[in-house]
Design a protein around this motif. Structure first.
Motif, short mmCIF file in Angstrom:
data_model
loop_
_atom_site.label_atom_id
_atom_site.label_comp_id
_atom_site.label_asym_id
_atom_site.label_seq_id
_atom_site.Cartn_x
_atom_site.Cartn_y
_atom_site.Cartn_z
N GLY A 90 0.82 -1.21 0.00
CA GLY A 90 0.00 0.00 0.00
C GLY A 90 0.85 1.26 0.00
N VAL A 91 1.93 1.24 0.78
CA VAL A 91 2.85 2.38 0.80
C VAL A 91 3.55 2.52 -0.55
N ALA A 92 4.03 1.39 -1.09
CA ALA A 92 4.71 1.42 -2.38
C ALA A 92 3.79 1.89 -3.49
N GLN A 93 2.54 1.47 -3.44
CA GLN A 93 1.56 1.87 -4.46
C GLN A 93 1.32 3.37 -4.44
N GLY A 94 1.12 3.93 -3.24
CA GLY A 94 0.92 5.36 -3.13
C GLY A 94 2.13 6.15 -3.56
N TYR A 95 3.30 5.70 -3.16
CA TYR A 95 4.54 6.37 -3.54
C TYR A 95 4.73 6.35 -5.06
N LEU A 96 4.46 5.18 -5.67
CA LEU A 96 4.62 5.04 -7.11
C LEU A 96 3.61 5.90 -7.86
N ALA A 97 2.36 5.94 -7.39
CA ALA A 97 1.34 6.76 -8.05
C ALA A 97 1.72 8.23 -8.03
N LEU A 151 10.86 2.13 4.74
CA LEU A 151 12.31 1.92 4.86
C LEU A 151 12.87 1.21 3.63
N LEU A 152 12.14 0.21 3.14
CA LEU A 152 12.63 -0.54 1.98
C LEU A 152 12.62 0.29 0.70
N ILE A 153 11.67 1.21 0.59
CA ILE A 153 11.66 2.09 -0.58
C ILE A 153 12.94 2.92 -0.63
N ALA A 154 13.45 3.27 0.54
CA ALA A 154 14.66 4.10 0.61
C ALA A 154 15.94 3.31 0.33
N PRO A 179 18.30 1.53 -2.04
CA PRO A 179 18.43 1.59 -3.51
C PRO A 179 18.22 0.27 -4.23
N TRP A 180 18.74 -0.84 -3.68
CA TRP A 180 18.64 -2.12 -4.39
C TRP A 180 17.33 -2.86 -4.13
N ILE A 181 16.43 -2.23 -3.38
CA ILE A 181 15.10 -2.82 -3.17
C ILE A 181 14.06 -1.91 -3.80
N GLY A 182 13.79 -0.77 -3.16
CA GLY A 182 12.88 0.21 -3.73
C GLY A 182 11.46 -0.30 -3.90
N VAL A 183 10.68 0.44 -4.67
CA VAL A 183 9.28 0.07 -4.92
C VAL A 183 9.19 -1.26 -5.65
N ASN A 184 10.09 -1.44 -6.62
CA ASN A 184 10.06 -2.66 -7.42
C ASN A 184 10.26 -3.90 -6.55
N GLY A 185 11.21 -3.82 -5.63
CA GLY A 185 11.50 -4.95 -4.76
C GLY A 185 10.32 -5.31 -3.88
N ILE A 186 9.57 -4.30 -3.42
CA ILE A 186 8.40 -4.56 -2.58
C ILE A 186 7.34 -5.31 -3.36
N TYR A 187 7.11 -4.92 -4.59
CA TYR A 187 6.11 -5.63 -5.41
C TYR A 187 6.53 -7.08 -5.66
N TYR A 188 7.81 -7.31 -5.87
CA TYR A 188 8.27 -8.68 -6.06
C TYR A 188 8.14 -9.48 -4.78
N MET A 189 8.42 -8.85 -3.66
CA MET A 189 8.25 -9.54 -2.37
C MET A 189 6.81 -9.94 -2.16
#
Length: 203
Positions: A57-64, A188-191, A193-203
């Motif tokens: 949910g956090v990653a989605q809002g940040y990406l939007a 924290l994970l969005i911040a 670099p090697w995880i970011g929003v993309n990494g959260i969606y894959y997780m």
């Protein structure tokens, strides 16, 4: 009788009774979780699923907001997710009551997984667009309408009547903990670099 109970448990239509263990000390606090392997599997899976939904949910809002630089666009993604959840909630309760709960949860989790994976792949390919978030948000909102009623109503099928209050309390405690920790971990994970929003969606 044993095989019949096992089939009923797996289908989500029967009651899986835990071994009789004296309820004293820690057993009163964590009785259903400590003594019942079926409920324990459910509990850990439920917390993991909720934790990831909160992170996403956090990653989605940040990406939007990153894609549009618009607070209104961010709010519309939330609306696209919340509206199906609101409208389909009564249907979700009926489905949870009439169909095998385990099968319903499997279908819901597969759809949620595939929608998140699709967004992750689109981000990796640098093809992600705002409308992708609206569509996947609506799909996930529809899944949530079936997800929660099914999960909640499955608990009585996993524990004995004596352990039911404890099982419900532990379930709510875990969900509340996931709702608190999920957004924090996601931010924290969005911040990183090697995880970011993309990494959260894959997780």
């Amino acid at each position: 009788r044993s095989s019949g109970r096992e089939v009923a448990r797996l289908s989500g239509t029967g009651t899986a009774l835990a071994p009789e263990v004296p309820h004293s000390g820690p057993n009163r606090l964590f009785g259903a979780l400590a003594q019942n392997p079926y409920y324990r599997t459910y509990w850990f899976g439920n917390q993991a699923s909720t934790l990831m939904m909160m992170m996403q949910g956090v990653a989605q809002g940040y990406l939007a907001y990153t894609l549009t630089n618009s607070a209104a666009a961010l709010g519309f993604v939330g609306l696209a997710q919340g509206l199906p959840q609101l409208l389909l909630a009564p249907v979700g309760g009926v489905v949870a009551d009439r169909y095998a709960k385990r099968n319903v949860l499997l279908v819901v989790q597969v759809v949620l997984c595939l929608s998140s994976l699709a967004v992750g792949i689109l981000i990796s390919l640098n093809m992600i667009a705002y409308w992708h978030l609206v569509v996947t948000g609506a799909i996930q909102g529809g899944c949530f309408a079936f997800n929660m009623p099914t999960r909640q109503s499955w608990i009585p099928s996993l524990v004995s009547k004596e352990d039911l209050p404890n099982a419900i309390a532990l379930n709510n405690a875990g969900l509340n903990a996931s709702r608190i920790m999920g957004p924090a971990i996601g931010g924290l994970l969005i911040a990183v670099p090697w995880i970011g929003v993309n990494g959260i969606y894959y997780m």
